[in-house]
Design an enzyme around this catalytic site. Structure first.
Site, mmCIF file in Angstrom:
data_model
loop_
_atom_site.group_PDB
_atom_site.id
_atom_site.type_symbol
_atom_site.label_atom_id
_atom_site.label_comp_id
_atom_site.label_asym_id
_atom_site.label_seq_id
_atom_site.Cartn_x
_atom_site.Cartn_y
_atom_site.Cartn_z
ATOM 1 N N HIS A 251 0.835 -1.216 0.000
ATOM 2 C CA HIS A 251 0.000 0.000 0.000
ATOM 3 C C HIS A 251 0.869 1.266 0.000
ATOM 4 O O HIS A 251 0.899 1.983 -0.976
ATOM 5 C CB HIS A 251 -1.011 0.051 1.153
ATOM 6 N N ASP A 302 -4.834 -8.213 -3.519
ATOM 7 C CA ASP A 302 -5.153 -7.966 -2.117
ATOM 8 C C ASP A 302 -6.503 -8.547 -1.687
ATOM 9 O O ASP A 302 -6.615 -9.732 -1.422
ATOM 10 C CB ASP A 302 -5.069 -6.451 -1.847
HETATM 11 ZN ZN LIG Z 1 -3.362 -6.890 2.659
#
Ligand SMILES: [Zn+2]
Length: 430
Positions: A251, A302
């Site tokens: 991220h 993800d």
């Molecule tokens: Zn994750």
């Protein structure tokens, strides 16, 4: 982009790549379309697939989404997780993914009660990947606290190993087959106190294994970290020795200029997961600035809201356009590298993600006779694939020289939708 390419494989590797072959040898399998190195999905939580489409009604936040995710986590057994992950990894194969990095923290039984095999859940994932025909890096995740200075509770209890030494001891019992490799993960600065990061960092360094970590996905995480430690999560991880060329920060959405410099100087990779970050209203990470600072960029599905690395790749550019009101931040070739060689390197498979002699024989063919890609020309083929292809355009997939997907059909699992229906019956609450 080369034309009329002949790829010869033996023993699971590419032994020769010859362009401009007049006619294919009789024994060759013809792969019509654009053949790319296999795609690497650098960040996956397989079980989140059970939430797809089920968290969109009403408003909610990252944190209310997390509560729904925990309810699924609470129900999984090694058997039901195997069935679900087999379908998830088969969907990935259909999308052109030949290697997945599974960020795995569902270690024990509900309430934290241990299974007879303390790695039963991780083993289920490794077997699921084998049955789906893809490689896996099991990023076994250390997850010790429910927040800074907060014990694990409820559904989180099954994530924990007591302390980092307990994590290292459990992981030492894992013995992986050829299609799987080990990596370590620190869940986040929320879930691993700084004094517990050392054993995980040492374990990974000792084996030259990948070390992944969720980093600054939410502003609340940064605020809590600053309040508790007077440092940003990036600074805290750097002090613990967790950043370096074998590290991947996942991220990296809300960073300071100093954080970007720290990450860049360490040469850590950064995994962008734009469809998930979009879905969870996380924000847009500074991918361009991170890459300019020295971080290889990789891509992950993800939360499995979408499994489509072409969508992830173009989102890195398109999100930047929305933020800056300017085009042209990322050449298509760089985004393809993020999806292939950079992703494989971050998962500990540096010999994959290339169409070259000696590389693992992992590759994917994108069909050009589809409504989305008809009219593609060689001079702009990379741009067509990155900006117009979808997972549905993937026609063939080869992993280790073995055909896994042929003509859009998964040869090992068969009907992937049916596999999902059966698996989800077990884990969805109603
Ligand atoms: Zn994750």
């Amino acid at each position: 982009m080369l034309a009329n390419l002949l790829i010869e494989t033996a023993g699971g590797r590419i032994v020769a790549v010859t362009p401009d072959v007049a006619a294919p040898p009789v024994a060759a399998t013809v792969l019509r379309g654009i053949t790319l190195p296999g795609l690497a999905n650098t960040h996956s939580h397989a079980f989140h697939r059970a939430l797809r489409g089920r968290t969109q009604a009403g408003r909610g936040t990252f944190w209310s989404w997390r509560d729904q995710m925990y309810r699924i986590a609470d129900r999984l057994t090694p058997e039901s997780y195997f069935a679900l992950a087999r379908a998830v990894y088969a969907e990935m194969a259909l999308a052109g993914i030949t290697c997945v990095g599974e960020f795995h923290y569902l270690h024990h039984g509900p309430g934290g009660s241990p299974y007879a095999d303390p790695n039963a859940m991780g083993a289920a994932l490794v077997t699921a990947a084998a049955e789906a025909g893809v490689r896996i890096t099991l990023l076994d995740t250390c997850y010790l606290t429910g927040g800074i200075d907060r014990a694990l509770e409820g559904p989180q209890l099954r994530f924990g190993d007591g302390d980092a030494d307990g994590w290292a001891q459990r992981v030492s019992f894992l013995d992986l087959p050829e299609h799987a490799r080990m990596g370590a993960a620190i869940h986040s600065v929320r879930a691993v106190p700084p004094d517990q990061m050392g054993p995980v960092v040492d374990w990974a360094a000792h084996r030259a294994a990948p070390l992944h970590v969720h980093l600054s996905e939410q502003r609340a995480e940064n605020a809590a970290c600053l309040a508790a430690y007077r440092r940003t999560p990036s600074a805290l991880l750097a002090e613990a020795g967790a950043l370096g060329p074998l590290a991947t920060a996942v991220h990296a959405t809300h960073l300071t200029g100093d954080d970007i410099a720290l990450l860049g100087a360490s040469a850590a990779a950064v995994c962008m997961c734009p469809t998930t970050e979009r879905d969870l209203a996380d924000g847009i990470g500074p991918a361009r600035r991170l890459a300019d600072a020295g971080c290889p960029i990789t891509l992950g599905s993800d939360s499995q809201a979408v499994i489509d690395l072409f969508e992830e790749a173009r989102a890195v550019e398109l999100d930047e356009r929305l933020r800056t009101e300017q085009r042209g931040h990322w050449p298509a070739g760089d985004l393809l590298r993020a999806a292939t060689s950079a992703g494989h390197a971050a998962l500990g498979w540096p010999e994959a993600g290339w169409l070259a002699q000696g590389a693992l024989a992992d590759f994917v063919t994108v069909a050009l006779d589809t409504p989305r890609l008809a009219g593609t020309r060689r001079a702009t083929a990379a741009e067509s694939v990155v900006f117009a292809a979808t997972a549905a355009d993937v026609r063939h997939l080869v992993v280790g020289g073995r055909e896994v997907v042929r003509d859009g059909i998964h040869l090992l699992v068969g009907d992937v939708a049916a596999a999902y229906e059966t698996a989800l019956e077990e884990v969805l609450p109603e």
